[in-house]
Design an enzyme around this catalytic site. Structure first.
Site, PDB file in Angstrom:
ATOM      1  N   SER A 138       0.575  -1.211  -0.240  1.00 30.72           N
ATOM      2  CA  SER A 138       0.095   0.052   0.457  1.00 30.72           C
ATOM      3  C   SER A 138       0.783   1.438  -0.236  1.00 30.72           C
ATOM      4  O   SER A 138       2.013   0.824   0.036  1.00 30.72           O
ATOM      5  CB  SER A 138      -0.545   0.465   1.628  1.00 30.72           C
ATOM      6  OG  SER A 138      -1.426   1.319   1.240  1.00 30.72           O
ATOM      7  N   TYR A 151      -2.141  -0.936  10.324  1.00 30.53           N
ATOM      8  CA  TYR A 151      -1.769  -1.374   8.961  1.00 30.53           C
ATOM      9  C   TYR A 151      -0.626  -0.923   8.214  1.00 30.53           C
ATOM     10  O   TYR A 151      -0.070  -1.508   7.780  1.00 30.53           O
ATOM     11  CB  TYR A 151      -3.079  -0.486   8.041  1.00 30.53           C
ATOM     12  CG  TYR A 151      -3.070  -0.819   6.692  1.00 30.53           C
ATOM     13  CD1 TYR A 151      -3.908  -1.534   6.843  1.00 30.53           C
ATOM     14  CD2 TYR A 151      -2.832  -0.438   5.768  1.00 30.53           C
ATOM     15  CE1 TYR A 151      -4.351  -2.002   5.608  1.00 30.53           C
ATOM     16  CE2 TYR A 151      -3.630  -0.149   4.157  1.00 30.53           C
ATOM     17  CZ  TYR A 151      -3.962  -1.221   4.196  1.00 30.53           C
ATOM     18  OH  TYR A 151      -4.365  -1.249   2.831  1.00 30.53           O
TER      19      TYR A 151
HETATM   20  P1  NAD Z   1     -11.226  -6.320   0.040  1.00 29.76           P
HETATM   21  O1  NAD Z   1     -11.969  -6.225   0.554  1.00 29.76           O
HETATM   22  O2  NAD Z   1     -12.668  -5.778  -0.872  1.00 29.76           O
HETATM   23  O3  NAD Z   1     -10.652  -7.720  -0.634  1.00 29.76           O
HETATM   24  C1  NAD Z   1      -9.637  -8.437   0.747  1.00 29.76           C
HETATM   25  C2  NAD Z   1      -9.865  -9.764   0.307  1.00 29.76           C
HETATM   26  O4  NAD Z   1      -9.831 -10.222   0.872  1.00 29.76           O
HETATM   27  C3  NAD Z   1     -11.219 -10.581   0.644  1.00 29.76           C
HETATM   28  O5  NAD Z   1     -11.290 -11.426  -0.734  1.00 29.76           O
HETATM   29  C4  NAD Z   1     -11.625 -10.816   1.716  1.00 29.76           C
HETATM   30  O6  NAD Z   1     -12.696 -12.147   1.446  1.00 29.76           O
HETATM   31  C5  NAD Z   1      -9.812 -11.546   1.656  1.00 29.76           C
HETATM   32  N1  NAD Z   1      -9.414 -11.865   3.283  1.00 29.76           N
HETATM   33  C6  NAD Z   1     -10.021 -11.109   4.127  1.00 29.76           C
HETATM   34  N2  NAD Z   1      -9.522 -11.625   5.580  1.00 29.76           N
HETATM   35  C7  NAD Z   1      -9.178 -13.006   4.779  1.00 29.76           C
HETATM   36  C8  NAD Z   1      -8.548 -13.896   5.490  1.00 29.76           C
HETATM   37  N3  NAD Z   1      -8.556 -13.649   7.111  1.00 29.76           N
HETATM   38  N4  NAD Z   1      -8.330 -15.476   4.846  1.00 29.76           N
HETATM   39  C9  NAD Z   1      -8.205 -14.872   3.131  1.00 29.76           C
HETATM   40  N5  NAD Z   1      -8.975 -13.880   2.536  1.00 29.76           N
HETATM   41  C10 NAD Z   1      -9.280 -12.875   3.528  1.00 29.76           C
HETATM   42  O7  NAD Z   1     -10.388  -5.272  -0.268  1.00 29.76           O
HETATM   43  P2  NAD Z   1      -9.629  -4.408  -1.257  1.00 29.76           P
HETATM   44  O8  NAD Z   1      -9.137  -2.592  -1.197  1.00 29.76           O
HETATM   45  O9  NAD Z   1      -9.112  -5.040  -2.603  1.00 29.76           O
HETATM   46  O10 NAD Z   1      -7.393  -4.955  -0.767  1.00 29.76           O
HETATM   47  C11 NAD Z   1      -6.697  -5.839  -1.182  1.00 29.76           C
HETATM   48  C12 NAD Z   1      -4.998  -5.977  -1.197  1.00 29.76           C
HETATM   49  O11 NAD Z   1      -5.283  -4.156  -0.807  1.00 29.76           O
HETATM   50  C13 NAD Z   1      -5.427  -5.539   0.860  1.00 29.76           C
HETATM   51  O12 NAD Z   1      -4.408  -5.997   1.294  1.00 29.76           O
HETATM   52  C14 NAD Z   1      -5.227  -4.202   1.125  1.00 29.76           C
HETATM   53  O13 NAD Z   1      -4.394  -3.337   2.473  1.00 29.76           O
HETATM   54  C15 NAD Z   1      -4.359  -3.295  -0.225  1.00 29.76           C
HETATM   55  N6  NAD Z   1      -4.608  -2.269  -0.535  1.00 29.76           N
HETATM   56  C16 NAD Z   1      -6.115  -1.493  -0.585  1.00 29.76           C
HETATM   57  C17 NAD Z   1      -6.336  -0.583  -1.149  1.00 29.76           C
HETATM   58  C18 NAD Z   1      -7.815   0.504  -1.119  1.00 29.76           C
HETATM   59  O14 NAD Z   1      -7.156   1.545  -1.173  1.00 29.76           O
HETATM   60  N7  NAD Z   1      -8.492  -0.289  -1.668  1.00 29.76           N
HETATM   61  C19 NAD Z   1      -4.678   1.280  -1.070  1.00 29.76           C
HETATM   62  C20 NAD Z   1      -3.606   0.089  -0.881  1.00 29.76           C
HETATM   63  C21 NAD Z   1      -3.865  -1.504  -1.008  1.00 29.76           C
END
Ligand code: NAD
Length: 256
Positions: A138, A151
């Site tokens: 991130s 985080y």
């Molecule tokens: P999201 O909530 O849409 O997806 C998260 C995914 O992780 C889902 O498929 C969920 O089922 C899965 N998950 C959660 N806990 C789990 C567990 N214990 N075991 C297995 N699967 C699990 O979120 P996202 O925004 O797509 O996030 C994905 C990644 O991107 C994360 O690591 C997040 O930190 C990172 N990220 C997101 C953003 C943003 O703005 N959305 C920004 C930077 C980084």
């Protein structure tokens, strides 16, 4: 480009993980999905791109389940060539109010799971002298924000793990790099928009505008599709010597 290769993407039933899985599927890779919630919908979306798809529901906070998932992927497709460590959760609170169990869960899912999946994937990648490990960190792996201690700690740790993994394999065909998104409008971020709207009595649009305006100079969300194309680049021959980078796609967030 990735025909015959197998990609395992953790947390790929939603958001960024699903976007990356679809981008790799478009390049011909077999896909192993993982994550909670609806499975049939995401599976059908990836299958529609012509990919062979399998699913494993490992809880990424549990090393034993991660091990079972890695064995399952190898049994399905022979070997994991591309590992995308993407699963992640968020919780916001000041340090003194941060629930210890939330701290432990965030460190386990956002950081330790990448260590476990990587240590289990590396032997076969090294034996084949080709592999790609892509850690979805991130912009919070590069800079901090208030109320996100676990985080930010986990994502900085993941950038560190990326560099060590890249260095240890620098003379091989196995690379490891991190992707550092700014705001991406997924369920994880919509929860933060909702909290902002509720706290200030704002509409969804007003809260979204405020969220972007505070951090992201482009005032635009990065999309899962754009992040998927960055993952495809890391898998391409042009990226053979890209090792240990933390590449932000953040609308200028970290440039400030
Ligand atoms: P999201 O909530 O849409 O997806 C998260 C995914 O992780 C889902 O498929 C969920 O089922 C899965 N998950 C959660 N806990 C789990 C567990 N214990 N075991 C297995 N699967 C699990 O979120 P996202 O925004 O797509 O996030 C994905 C990644 O991107 C994360 O690591 C997040 O930190 C990172 N990220 C997101 C953003 C943003 O703005 N959305 C920004 C930077 C980084």
């Amino acid at each position: 480009m990735l025909k015959g290769k197998t990609a395992l993407v953790t947390g790929s039933t939603s958001g960024i993980g699903l976007g990356i899985a679809k981008a790799l599927a478009r390049q011909g890779a077999n896909i192993v999905l993982n994550g909670f919630g609806d499975v049939e919908g995401p599976k059908a979306e990836v299958q529609a791109l012509g990919a062979r798809v399998a699913y494993h529901g490992a809880d990424m906070s549990k090393p034993g389940e991660i091990e079972a998932m890695m064995k399952f992927a190898a049994a399905q497709f022979g070997r994991v060539d591309i590992l995308v460590n993407n699963a992640g959760i968020q919780h916001v609170a000041p340090v003194e109010d941060f629930p210890p169990e939330k701290w432990d869960a965030i460190i386990a899912i956002n950081l330790s799971s990448a260590f476990h999946a990587s240590r289990l994937a590396l032997p076969a990648m090294k034996a084949a002298n080709w592999g790609r490990i892509i850690n979805v960190a991130s912009v919070h792996g590069l800079v901090a924000s208030v109320q996100k201690s676990a985080y930010v700690a986990a994502k900085h740790g993941l950038v560190g793990l990326t560099k060590v993994t890249a260095l240890e394999n620098a003379t091989t065909g196995v690379t490891c790099n991190a992707i550092c998104p700014g705001w991406v409008l997924t369920p994880l971020v919509q929860k933060q928009v909702d909290a902002k709207a509720a706290a200030n009595n704002w509409s969804n649009d007003e809260a979204t505008k405020q969220l972007l305006g505070e951090k992201e100079p482009s005032l635009q969300f990065t999309t899962p599709e754009e992040l998927g194309e960055l993952a495809v680049f890391f898998c391409s021959p042009a990226a053979n010597n890209v090792r240990g980078v933390a590449w932000n796609m953040d609308g200028g967030w970290a440039a400030q």
